[in-house]
Design a protein around this motif. Sequence first.
Motif, short mmCIF file in Angstrom:
data_model
loop_
_atom_site.label_atom_id
_atom_site.label_comp_id
_atom_site.label_asym_id
_atom_site.label_seq_id
_atom_site.Cartn_x
_atom_site.Cartn_y
_atom_site.Cartn_z
N LYS A 252 38.71 45.97 19.84
CA LYS A 252 37.47 45.26 19.55
C LYS A 252 36.46 45.21 20.69
O LYS A 252 35.41 44.58 20.54
N SER A 253 36.77 45.80 21.84
CA SER A 253 35.82 45.74 22.96
C SER A 253 35.52 47.14 23.49
O SER A 253 36.21 48.11 23.19
N ASN A 254 34.49 47.21 24.32
CA ASN A 254 34.12 48.45 24.99
C ASN A 254 34.57 48.46 26.44
O ASN A 254 34.12 49.30 27.23
N LEU A 255 35.44 47.54 26.81
CA LEU A 255 35.94 47.47 28.19
C LEU A 255 36.71 48.74 28.53
O LEU A 255 37.42 49.30 27.68
N SER A 256 36.63 49.15 29.77
CA SER A 256 37.40 50.30 30.24
C SER A 256 38.87 49.91 30.35
O SER A 256 39.21 48.72 30.36
N LEU A 257 39.75 50.91 30.47
CA LEU A 257 41.18 50.62 30.63
C LEU A 257 41.42 49.81 31.89
O LEU A 257 42.28 48.91 31.91
N LYS A 258 40.67 50.10 32.94
CA LYS A 258 40.82 49.35 34.19
C LYS A 258 40.44 47.88 33.98
O LYS A 258 41.14 46.97 34.45
N GLU A 259 39.35 47.65 33.25
CA GLU A 259 38.91 46.27 33.00
C GLU A 259 39.90 45.54 32.10
O GLU A 259 40.17 44.34 32.30
N ILE A 260 40.45 46.24 31.12
CA ILE A 260 41.45 45.62 30.23
C ILE A 260 42.70 45.28 31.02
O ILE A 260 43.31 44.21 30.83
N ALA A 261 43.12 46.17 31.91
CA ALA A 261 44.29 45.91 32.75
C ALA A 261 44.08 44.64 33.57
O ALA A 261 44.97 43.80 33.68
N GLU A 262 42.89 44.49 34.15
CA GLU A 262 42.59 43.31 34.95
C GLU A 262 42.53 42.05 34.08
O GLU A 262 43.04 41.00 34.46
N GLU A 263 41.93 42.18 32.90
CA GLU A 263 41.76 41.04 32.00
C GLU A 263 43.11 40.52 31.50
O GLU A 263 43.27 39.32 31.25
N THR A 264 44.07 41.41 31.36
CA THR A 264 45.38 41.02 30.82
C THR A 264 46.44 40.83 31.90
O THR A 264 47.62 40.65 31.59
N GLY A 265 46.04 40.87 33.17
CA GLY A 265 46.94 40.49 34.25
C GLY A 265 47.85 41.56 34.80
O GLY A 265 48.82 41.25 35.49
N PHE A 266 47.56 42.83 34.53
CA PHE A 266 48.36 43.91 35.12
C PHE A 266 47.78 44.27 36.48
O PHE A 266 46.56 44.26 36.68
N MET A 267 48.66 44.61 37.43
CA MET A 267 48.22 44.80 38.81
C MET A 267 47.30 46.01 39.00
O MET A 267 46.46 46.03 39.89
N ASN A 268 47.45 47.03 38.15
CA ASN A 268 46.56 48.19 38.20
C ASN A 268 46.65 48.93 36.88
O ASN A 268 47.53 48.67 36.05
N VAL A 269 45.73 49.86 36.66
CA VAL A 269 45.65 50.55 35.38
C VAL A 269 46.86 51.45 35.14
O VAL A 269 47.29 51.65 34.00
#
Length: 302
Positions: A252-269
Amino acid sequence: MDLNKYLSGKTSLNDYVHRLNQNGASFQVHYWGVMPKHYDNQLHKHSFFEVCYVVEGEGTYIDDQNTFTLEENTLFLSRPEILHQIKSEKGLSLLYVAFELIEAESSESWNRIMETAKQCTEVILHNKDEMETALLWKSLLIQATKRQNEFFEEMLSNIAYSLILSILQDFVPALNKSNHKHDPEQHSVLLIQAQLYIHDNLSNSLKLTEVAKHLHISGRHLSRVFVTELGVSFSKYVQDERIKNAMILLKKSNLSLKEIAEETGFMNVQYFTRVFTSMMQISPGKFRSLFVDQNTTTYSHN
């Protein structure tokens, strides 16, 4: 309780609350009453239920040749086809409602409940203080005087339905006993608080000790709560929630994989991609492509 203040509420109830349909039950409400001074009436019967509540005053109630005393905070039930009569020399302040179940539109269990109500032997209840039913009735009348409210009709219907249920529960003892073979799954308040904290803070590290500290308990205690109540470890639950949230963002979003990784608490993509692919058996990029029209970059409804 001055019933004269609620006469306009009685009018509203008779204007708006005729049918109550919820949870497999369909009730026809024939009339609502607010009577500041009710004296004697004739011996008579109805084809429906009528319930009265004595706000003030004294009198007697005759039901199937049995005589009962009426006083303040008395609730009494007139069953279908039973001769009954109210008597009072000085007058009673009464609230009353008449209703019946529409059998063809109601579930079998509700039909059984109402058959039980017709056979009940305890038709009068005395309380020194206002009972729950009376408080609901008072609340209903207060709402019924506020026609300007945005959710006026919805509130009247919901409170009226609750009142009918409360009345039935007062007179049908079997309704006070749970007939569920299995109670619905219950979770402790502590678990719910932990789940809400995790949900609202997925972009943070969410270590067991940190969440436990926020809840003012030990890490061991919190770990035991998750295993005992959910059957999963704390860390597994957090990881599952991260992936669930990532799936929503991918769809549902246009966030990049890197931004999604950060948003969901993963240390890196890279770590996000590895965990997501392991759990979902598909990479985040391919997962997103299932929901996105690559040519228009608008989301598909399929």
